[in-house]
Design a protein around this motif. Structure first.
Motif, mmCIF file in Angstrom:
data_model
loop_
_atom_site.group_PDB
_atom_site.id
_atom_site.type_symbol
_atom_site.label_atom_id
_atom_site.label_comp_id
_atom_site.label_asym_id
_atom_site.label_seq_id
_atom_site.Cartn_x
_atom_site.Cartn_y
_atom_site.Cartn_z
ATOM 1 N N GLU A 192 49.026 2.165 105.664
ATOM 2 C CA GLU A 192 49.075 0.745 105.318
ATOM 3 C C GLU A 192 50.317 0.406 104.489
ATOM 4 O O GLU A 192 50.946 -0.620 104.683
ATOM 5 N N ASP A 193 50.650 1.249 103.547
ATOM 6 C CA ASP A 193 51.798 0.970 102.692
ATOM 7 C C ASP A 193 52.965 1.840 103.154
ATOM 8 O O ASP A 193 53.146 2.965 102.729
ATOM 9 N N HIS A 194 53.788 1.290 104.043
ATOM 10 C CA HIS A 194 54.875 2.061 104.626
ATOM 11 C C HIS A 194 55.884 2.511 103.572
ATOM 12 O O HIS A 194 56.471 3.586 103.688
ATOM 13 N N SER A 195 56.106 1.709 102.545
ATOM 14 C CA SER A 195 57.123 2.050 101.550
ATOM 15 C C SER A 195 56.765 3.337 100.807
ATOM 16 O O SER A 195 57.640 4.090 100.393
ATOM 17 N N GLU A 196 55.450 3.592 100.642
ATOM 18 C CA GLU A 196 55.030 4.813 99.958
ATOM 19 C C GLU A 196 54.913 5.992 100.919
ATOM 20 O O GLU A 196 55.090 7.141 100.531
ATOM 21 N N SER A 197 54.644 5.693 102.208
ATOM 22 C CA SER A 197 54.443 6.762 103.171
ATOM 23 C C SER A 197 55.756 7.324 103.692
ATOM 24 O O SER A 197 55.867 8.517 103.958
ATOM 25 N N LEU A 198 56.749 6.478 103.881
ATOM 26 C CA LEU A 198 58.022 6.938 104.427
ATOM 27 C C LEU A 198 58.738 7.854 103.448
ATOM 28 O O LEU A 198 58.761 7.601 102.242
ATOM 29 N N PRO A 199 59.337 8.931 103.977
ATOM 30 C CA PRO A 199 60.139 9.781 103.079
ATOM 31 C C PRO A 199 61.478 9.109 102.779
ATOM 32 O O PRO A 199 61.860 8.126 103.416
ATOM 33 N N GLY A 200 62.193 9.661 101.812
ATOM 34 C CA GLY A 200 63.510 9.138 101.483
ATOM 35 C C GLY A 200 63.462 7.815 100.741
ATOM 36 O O GLY A 200 62.431 7.416 100.190
ATOM 37 N N THR A 201 64.567 7.117 100.755
ATOM 38 C CA THR A 201 64.696 5.818 100.085
ATOM 39 C C THR A 201 64.670 4.715 101.127
ATOM 40 O O THR A 201 65.487 4.730 102.064
ATOM 41 N N PRO A 202 63.760 3.751 101.041
ATOM 42 C CA PRO A 202 63.704 2.690 102.054
ATOM 43 C C PRO A 202 64.927 1.780 101.966
ATOM 44 O O PRO A 202 65.470 1.540 100.883
ATOM 45 N N ALA A 203 65.370 1.271 103.116
ATOM 46 C CA ALA A 203 66.476 0.313 103.151
ATOM 47 C C ALA A 203 66.018 -1.016 102.568
ATOM 48 O O ALA A 203 64.810 -1.305 102.487
ATOM 49 N N LEU A 204 66.965 -1.840 102.144
ATOM 50 C CA LEU A 204 66.624 -3.136 101.548
ATOM 51 C C LEU A 204 65.923 -4.043 102.561
ATOM 52 O O LEU A 204 65.039 -4.814 102.198
ATOM 53 N N GLU A 205 66.320 -3.946 103.824
ATOM 54 C CA GLU A 205 65.705 -4.770 104.869
ATOM 55 C C GLU A 205 65.336 -3.889 106.054
ATOM 56 O O GLU A 205 66.002 -2.882 106.325
ATOM 57 N N ARG A 206 64.291 -4.289 106.750
ATOM 58 C CA ARG A 206 63.873 -3.551 107.939
ATOM 59 C C ARG A 206 64.606 -4.096 109.161
ATOM 60 O O ARG A 206 64.574 -5.305 109.420
ATOM 61 N N PRO A 207 65.264 -3.260 109.939
ATOM 62 C CA PRO A 207 65.893 -3.719 111.184
ATOM 63 C C PRO A 207 64.836 -4.294 112.127
ATOM 64 O O PRO A 207 63.694 -3.827 112.159
ATOM 65 N N ALA A 208 65.243 -5.296 112.909
ATOM 66 C CA ALA A 208 64.292 -5.943 113.805
ATOM 67 C C ALA A 208 63.828 -5.005 114.916
ATOM 68 O O ALA A 208 62.656 -5.016 115.303
ATOM 69 N N THR A 209 64.744 -4.201 115.435
ATOM 70 C CA THR A 209 64.402 -3.320 116.556
ATOM 71 C C THR A 209 64.933 -1.906 116.308
ATOM 72 O O THR A 209 65.774 -1.679 115.434
ATOM 73 N N THR A 210 64.437 -0.989 117.133
ATOM 74 C CA THR A 210 64.921 0.392 117.059
ATOM 75 C C THR A 210 66.400 0.450 117.418
ATOM 76 O O THR A 210 67.163 1.220 116.818
ATOM 77 N N GLN A 211 66.818 -0.352 118.393
ATOM 78 C CA GLN A 211 68.237 -0.378 118.757
ATOM 79 C C GLN A 211 69.090 -0.808 117.573
ATOM 80 O O GLN A 211 70.169 -0.234 117.321
ATOM 81 N N ASP A 212 68.629 -1.804 116.808
ATOM 82 C CA ASP A 212 69.373 -2.237 115.608
ATOM 83 C C ASP A 212 69.466 -1.098 114.599
ATOM 84 O O ASP A 212 70.511 -0.911 113.954
ATOM 85 N N ALA A 213 68.398 -0.335 114.474
ATOM 86 C CA ALA A 213 68.412 0.787 113.532
ATOM 87 C C ALA A 213 69.426 1.847 113.968
ATOM 88 O O ALA A 213 70.152 2.406 113.133
ATOM 89 N N PHE A 214 69.521 2.110 115.245
ATOM 90 C CA PHE A 214 70.492 3.078 115.743
ATOM 91 C C PHE A 214 71.922 2.592 115.480
ATOM 92 O O PHE A 214 72.806 3.395 115.154
ATOM 93 N N ASP A 215 72.148 1.301 115.622
ATOM 94 C CA ASP A 215 73.475 0.751 115.337
ATOM 95 C C ASP A 215 73.848 0.956 113.865
ATOM 96 O O ASP A 215 75.002 1.269 113.545
ATOM 97 N N LEU A 216 72.865 0.806 112.992
ATOM 98 C CA LEU A 216 73.124 1.011 111.564
ATOM 99 C C LEU A 216 73.389 2.493 111.264
ATOM 100 O O LEU A 216 74.230 2.816 110.423
#
Length: 271
Positions: free
Chosen positions: A117-141
């Protein structure tokens, strides 16, 4: 001019990264007269299209809303971390959550992984300031050097780039691919597809009614009994020999039937 009969067709939705090519090849070999049309959709759209009868079935990632749908889980995908090829983590064969400490981890909004439920606590590492809209956008970043992204391996291959690489991530949640179709479907073509994805052979009888075996008639039974009965004259040793001796002595004074017949005939006469 008479109307041409409508050619049957089967529509199959599939989500990005899932490759149905091997099943489509088998379909073409077994059912060459029915073309299969592939429709690429996101999981939510593929489920809605299946439920709404816009497609006959869908290859999607679980979990989904199963209302009015059947589902067969097919396989579990490996979860990987995508990074630039020159990233320091690329020297490892497998990564852990601890390896990602201090790394910016991008989390696209269409992420198919279940992080709780709480992705910010479940995800490893440091979360980005904003979530990319799509997986393709994340790959571009990631290509731009802004963090890494965690995805199913099939998506890493789908968005492959020569400047990107990926490594398996231990302890991470996984995604599961499943075949879904409507509960009210009575299509024989749907049964054929189920058999194909489950690996049944073309000669498999599962899901098809068995041909009833014919019962032998009275004439056939009588013929079988006649064939299994011993030929006349080959009864028990004493009876057979006695019959041979009733014919009287053969030339030369020996009983009919040779040496064996003479010995047996003596027993048949009794003393």
């Amino acid at each position: 001019m008479p109307e041409q009969p409508e050619v049957p067709q089967f529509r199959l939705a599939y989500v990005p990264g899932v490759m149905p090519a091997k099943w489509v090849r088998t379909w073409s070999e077994r059912i060459p007269g029915v073309p299969i049309e592939l429709v690429s959709l996101a999981t939510a759209a593929a489920v809605a299209a299946t439920r709404g009868k816009e497609v006959d079935a869908g290859l999607v990632r679980l979990p989904i809303d199963r209302d009015e749908l059947h589902a067969i889980p097919l396989y579990i995908e490996t979860t990987v971390v995508v990074m630039p090829t020159d990233h320091v983590l690329s020297v490892s064969e497998e990564l852990t959550f601890a390896d990602l400490e201090g790394e910016v981890v991008l989390h696209p909004q269409d992420d198919p992984l279940r992080w709780g439920e709480d992705h910010s606590e479940s995800l490893p590492g440091t979360p980005a300031l904003e979530r990319p809209a799509t997986t393709q956008d994340a790959f571009d970043l990631v290509l731009a050097g802004i963090g890494v992204v965690i995805v199913p391996q099939s998506l890493a291959r789908l968005h492959h780039h020569k400047d990107l690489t990926f490594r398996p991530l231990a302890e991470a949640p996984t995604s599961q691919v499943a075949l879904v179709w409507r509960e009210d479907s009575e299509s024989n073509l749907m049964e054929d597809l189920i058999g194909i994805v489950r690996g049944r052979t073309a000669n498999s009888s599962r899901g098809k009614p068995e041909t009833p075996k014919e019962r032998p008639t009275a004439k056939a039974k009588a013929k079988a009994r006649a064939q299994s009965a011993p030929p006349a004259g080959r009864g028990k040793q004493g009876g057979g020999s006695g019959k041979a001796n009733q014919r009287g002595p053969a030339k030369g004074g020996r009983p009919n039937g040779g040496k064996g017949g003479g010995k047996s005939g003596g027993k048949g006469r009794g003393r």
